[in-house]
Design a protein around this motif. Sequence first.
Motif, short mmCIF file in Angstrom:
data_model
loop_
_atom_site.label_atom_id
_atom_site.label_comp_id
_atom_site.label_asym_id
_atom_site.label_seq_id
_atom_site.Cartn_x
_atom_site.Cartn_y
_atom_site.Cartn_z
N VAL A 1 -0.77 -0.92 4.99
CA VAL A 1 -1.12 0.10 5.94
C VAL A 1 -0.98 1.59 5.23
CG1 VAL A 1 -0.56 -1.25 8.00
CG2 VAL A 1 1.16 -0.06 6.93
N TYR A 2 -0.22 1.59 4.43
CA TYR A 2 0.17 3.02 3.78
C TYR A 2 -0.71 3.50 2.74
CZ TYR A 2 4.53 1.69 6.11
OH TYR A 2 5.46 1.17 7.10
N ALA B 1 3.00 6.25 0.65
CA ALA B 1 3.89 5.38 -0.04
C ALA B 1 4.35 6.33 -1.06
CB ALA B 1 2.85 4.17 -0.80
N ALA B 2 3.91 7.05 -1.53
CA ALA B 2 4.62 7.83 -2.72
C ALA B 2 5.70 8.50 -1.99
CB ALA B 2 3.99 8.68 -3.30
N SER C 1 0.80 -3.97 -7.27
CA SER C 1 -0.71 -4.22 -7.10
C SER C 1 -1.06 -3.98 -5.67
CB SER C 1 -1.43 -5.08 -7.86
OG SER C 1 -1.09 -4.97 -9.10
N PRO C 2 -1.48 -2.78 -4.97
CA PRO C 2 -1.69 -2.76 -3.81
C PRO C 2 -2.94 -3.33 -3.31
CG PRO C 2 -1.89 -0.49 -4.50
CD PRO C 2 -1.51 -1.52 -5.60
N ASP C 3 -3.33 -3.46 -1.87
CA ASP C 3 -4.65 -3.92 -1.62
C ASP C 3 -5.65 -2.86 -1.66
OD1 ASP C 3 -3.72 -6.64 -1.21
OD2 ASP C 3 -3.74 -6.41 0.89
N TYR D 1 -0.97 0.32 0.71
CA TYR D 1 0.48 -0.33 0.37
C TYR D 1 1.11 -1.07 1.43
CZ TYR D 1 0.18 2.10 -4.34
OH TYR D 1 -0.09 2.45 -5.35
N SER D 2 1.72 -1.89 1.23
CA SER D 2 2.44 -2.66 2.52
C SER D 2 3.79 -2.34 2.32
CB SER D 2 2.28 -3.89 2.48
OG SER D 2 3.07 -4.77 1.46
#
Length: 151
Positions: free
Chosen positions: A19-20, A25-26, A46-48, A57-58
Amino acid sequence: MERVGRRRNPYQLTDDTPVYVISVAAQLSGLHPQTLRQYDRLGLVSPDRTAGRGRRYSARDIELLRTVQQLSQEEGINLAGIKRIIELENQVAALQSRVAELSSAVESAAAAMQQREAAVHASYRRDLVPYQDVQQASALVVWRPKRTTEQ
């Protein structure tokens, strides 16, 4: 794991739901966005990806970013070492899951075997073999073969 036959709510967020965006995320991980891009290139976190190739990022990814940062800054481990640690932790988790799965299968097989054994024992006809308690030293039997008269 989800239960078989039960659908998951598509709007329910889990720790693995991406979602991020990278800037959020940072900020949540306390790292620079360029650091997140570098970690992605190295295969550490490794984000989606969205259809437009944007990173998502989750919550689990954010926690992993914090772990990577801690191992790097506080423990002094290089990024190659951190990558190996992450791979080994993932392998341990997969093996623990497999052990749990196999333990469950063994327990199910043992229960099924006990049920089948109980069914076999229940099917015995106890009236066919009467039981008499015989004392060991109470009788002596001597067997002598009959001699034939044709000699």
